[in-house]
Design an enzyme around this catalytic site. Sequence first.
Site, PDB file in Angstrom:
ATOM      1  CG  ASP A 173      -0.203  -0.002   2.416  1.00 16.56           C
ATOM      2  OD1 ASP A 173       0.792  -0.715   2.548  1.00 16.56           O
ATOM      3  OD2 ASP A 173      -0.643   0.898   3.523  1.00 16.56           O
ATOM      4  CE1 TYR A 268      10.373   1.392   3.107  1.00 14.74           C
ATOM      5  CE2 TYR A 268       8.372   2.481   2.334  1.00 14.74           C
ATOM      6  CZ  TYR A 268       8.935   1.664   3.210  1.00 14.74           C
ATOM      7  OH  TYR A 268       8.318   1.315   4.531  1.00 14.74           O
TER       8      TYR A 268
END
Length: 446
Positions: A173, A268
């Site tokens: 997600d 990320y």
Amino acid sequence: MTDHKKYSVVIAGGGSTFTPGFVLDLIKSQDKFPLSELKFYDNDAERQEKIAKAVEIIIKERAPQIKFSYTTDPKTAFTGVDFVMGSIRVGKYEMRNMDEKIPLKYGVMGQETTGPGGMAYGLRSIPAIIEIIDWMEEYSPNAWMINYSNTIAIVAEACRRLRPNARVINICDMPIDDMDRMAHICGLDSWHDIDFNYYGLNHFGWWKEVRNKKTGEDLMPKLKEYVKEHGYYVGGDYDKDTEASWIQTFKKVAEEYAIEPETLPNNYMQYYYFPKWEVENADPNHTRTDEILEHRQKIVFGECKRIVDAGTAEKNIWDIAGLHSEYIVDICHAIAFNTHEKFLANCTNNGAISNMDPDSVVEVPALFGADGIQPMATGEAGRFQRGLMMEQQTCEKLVVDAYVEHSYNKMLQALTLSKTVPDASIAKKILDEMMVVNKPYWPELK
């Protein structure tokens, strides 16, 4: 809704701190994804019961038509279900603590799903996920497993190789969180208002295109202008409850974007672009695991106890829906009702990214329906992105090699190749220490 069927769901990982919020969203979505039965499965009976006793009250008050139970017996859990939700953490937070702190001892970034920590976690997860798939296929062969247990990229590669025909879909997600921020930056209500083209690996990707789903307007120019100054940080009411470490993460996207301004990065990417910065700004004695144990875990278990003691779940802390659980409910709806809606999936490439190997496990848009997923073509990866992806996916494949072959050398190669590890001698020190603490969970590496 024309189909009157109701569905039976088991959450594998019933003791997760995310489970109560997920249950609340399932209850709120009964017009969209109606349930006849909800079961919890966990191998930690004590932890699961703390969550389940509170959930029992929630369901009794808000959805008494749903049959609810919890168990540590696989046959009981996985018999007669339509969907399995994979939400497990092998080794729990004790092992996450090791994933973060051991690399930091050697000047390497400590993070649960990336770098050495992510590889350690992935190696622990493989046998547990394969075991759950096997239980599902034995007791409910027509069920679908929606797995969001980390490390997703490594787990998905293991599924591709070891259970290629399993009805399992590996999802994450995190890009939805970024897209929801994009929507608010552009004055839209939520990520549902955005259409997109995205490609990469799990926790390792880029948006090539972002549009207003209703009007078709290209939102990339506006987003790029904003992101180069603020990253994905929105501020105001939107971020009033965002933790400081996550605020830093979303702001850091501005620097990631500057490196490759033709696309927009997944948040990320900071761990791969700036691993040295990550180490310098980390406290090796107080990592993200400590934050969670001090805050979220205490809050969740405290709230569960409060509900059980009070005998009511009125005014609980989960009454505001979360992106994570909303997204999973949307995916279940798409499969149950064959809507062919577009979400992201971690799947075998087979040409989705035209200049990546066919057997790469990639994260790309896919159409979700009753027959599973249909990955969509995203075009070519840029030279810079492809280079990064080839390196990272090779690390992930080597971890699965290490699992299959019980190979110390393959695991050492995986750590050595990682962009987050400076050289092979450091990789060996990290691996040797990780082998000791992971002995109950890893195969014996020789």
